[in-house]
Design a protein around this motif. Structure first.
Motif, PDB file in Angstrom:
ATOM      1  N   THR A 109      22.954  39.674  30.000  1.00 51.79           N
ATOM      2  CA  THR A 109      21.891  39.123  30.846  1.00 51.79           C
ATOM      3  C   THR A 109      20.501  39.338  30.253  1.00 51.79           C
ATOM      4  OG1 THR A 109      21.829  41.169  32.161  1.00 51.79           O
ATOM      5  CG2 THR A 109      23.264  39.395  32.945  1.00 51.79           C
ATOM      6  N   ARG A 153      22.703  33.251  32.821  1.00 52.09           N
ATOM      7  CA  ARG A 153      22.682  34.706  32.950  1.00 52.09           C
ATOM      8  C   ARG A 153      23.409  35.158  34.210  1.00 52.09           C
ATOM      9  NH1 ARG A 153      17.005  37.060  30.595  1.00 52.09           N
ATOM     10  NH2 ARG A 153      16.471  35.337  29.228  1.00 52.09           N
ATOM     11  N   GLU A 154      23.266  34.384  35.268  1.00 49.47           N
ATOM     12  CA  GLU A 154      23.968  34.726  36.516  1.00 49.47           C
ATOM     13  C   GLU A 154      25.482  34.722  36.298  1.00 49.47           C
ATOM     14  OE1 GLU A 154      23.847  33.367  41.179  1.00 49.47           O
ATOM     15  OE2 GLU A 154      23.989  31.805  39.653  1.00 49.47           O
ATOM     16  N   ARG A 157      26.544  37.655  34.288  1.00 54.00           N
ATOM     17  CA  ARG A 157      26.581  38.847  35.140  1.00 54.00           C
ATOM     18  C   ARG A 157      27.909  38.925  35.895  1.00 54.00           C
ATOM     19  NH1 ARG A 157      22.522  37.584  38.044  1.00 54.00           N
ATOM     20  NH2 ARG A 157      21.022  38.322  36.506  1.00 54.00           N
ATOM     21  N   SER A 160      30.755  40.017  33.467  1.00 49.24           N
ATOM     22  CA  SER A 160      30.596  41.308  32.795  1.00 49.24           C
ATOM     23  C   SER A 160      31.510  42.383  33.364  1.00 49.24           C
ATOM     24  CB  SER A 160      29.148  41.791  32.900  1.00 49.24           C
ATOM     25  OG  SER A 160      28.271  40.930  32.204  1.00 49.24           O
TER      26      SER A 160
END
Length: 231
Positions: A109, A153-154, A157, A160
């Motif tokens: 992220t 990026r969301e 996340r 991850s």
């Protein structure tokens, strides 16, 4: 912001092998784009599996790109290391080519995502990157721009795993959904992004020059007034 809530069957969570709420909640940022433009990264780029062990040529110099080499504000490789084979870290294995896009899979992220420039063609990056190559008809600069967006990026996340150093896999990169408009619009938006970055760099350079000149002027005042009486 209210507390996140999720209602799910136990077997649903068990099957996924994940119990964290962010993994199971739908990504919201990507829903801001029109459905007809959405596609998975695997449809517009391929993972590049090429590897080379620099240690096998201990005296041969090479340029090495690790996560710290990338300016996360701009997504540009700014500080590759100059090494010889015997100095190669154990993670220095992935071969990169000009035009490839490297995506940090550790703490993804942060946006450590960059296009490989011509001067780094056939050099080495860390295994902490996914290396992807755009398919025909995809503007690599647009792809780079959109991969660094909040909607990507969301999703990173969500995929991850791990707490101290959350990480994703190549497969997570490939299944990430991005907006991919027609090529003409890709080209136009990529050009706008490039111009915006150039303007940013110009303003920063101007600000740094002003700061430098002001600092020098302050020191000159000290030099000109060395004998200062203090009560």
């Amino acid at each position: 912001m209210g507390m996140k809530k999720l209602i799910a069957q136990r077997n649903q969570l068990t099957k996924a092998g994940r119990w964290d709420i962010d993994f199971h909640l739908p990504a919201l940022e990507i829903k801001k784009f029109q459905d007809k433009t959405l596609t998975e990264v695997r449809k517009c780029a391929d993972i590049v599996p090429d590897k080379r062990n620099p240690e096998l040529e201990p005296d041969k110099p090479f340029l090495y790109v690790d996560i710290s080499s990338i300016d996360v504000a701009t997504g540009i490789i700014v500080n590759p290391q100059e090494l010889i084979g015997e100095e190669a870290p154990s993670r220095a294995r992935k071969v990169i080519r000009a035009g490839d896009i490297i995506i940090s899979t550790c703490r993804p992220t942060r946006g450590a995502i960059a296009i490989v420039p011509l001067e780094l063609d056939n050099q080495i990056c860390s295994t902490g990157f996914s290396v992807i190559r755009a398919k025909k008809g995809v503007n690599i600069h647009y792809l780079h721009f959109v991969l660094r967006g909040e909607s990507t990026r969301e999703q990173f996340r969500k995929w991850s795993t791990g707490s101290s150093y959350p990480a994703i896999l190549d497969e997570d990169v490939l299944k990430t959904v991005i907006p991919l408009p027609c090529r003409d619009l890709q080209d136009k938006l990529a050009d706008e992004s490039f111009q915006n970055t150039e303007l940013r760099n110009k303003k920063i350079a101007e600000a740094n020059e002003t700061w430098k000149n002001t600092t020098n002027a302050i020191f000159q005042k000290i030099i000109d007034n060395e004998a200062v009486e203090i009560d």
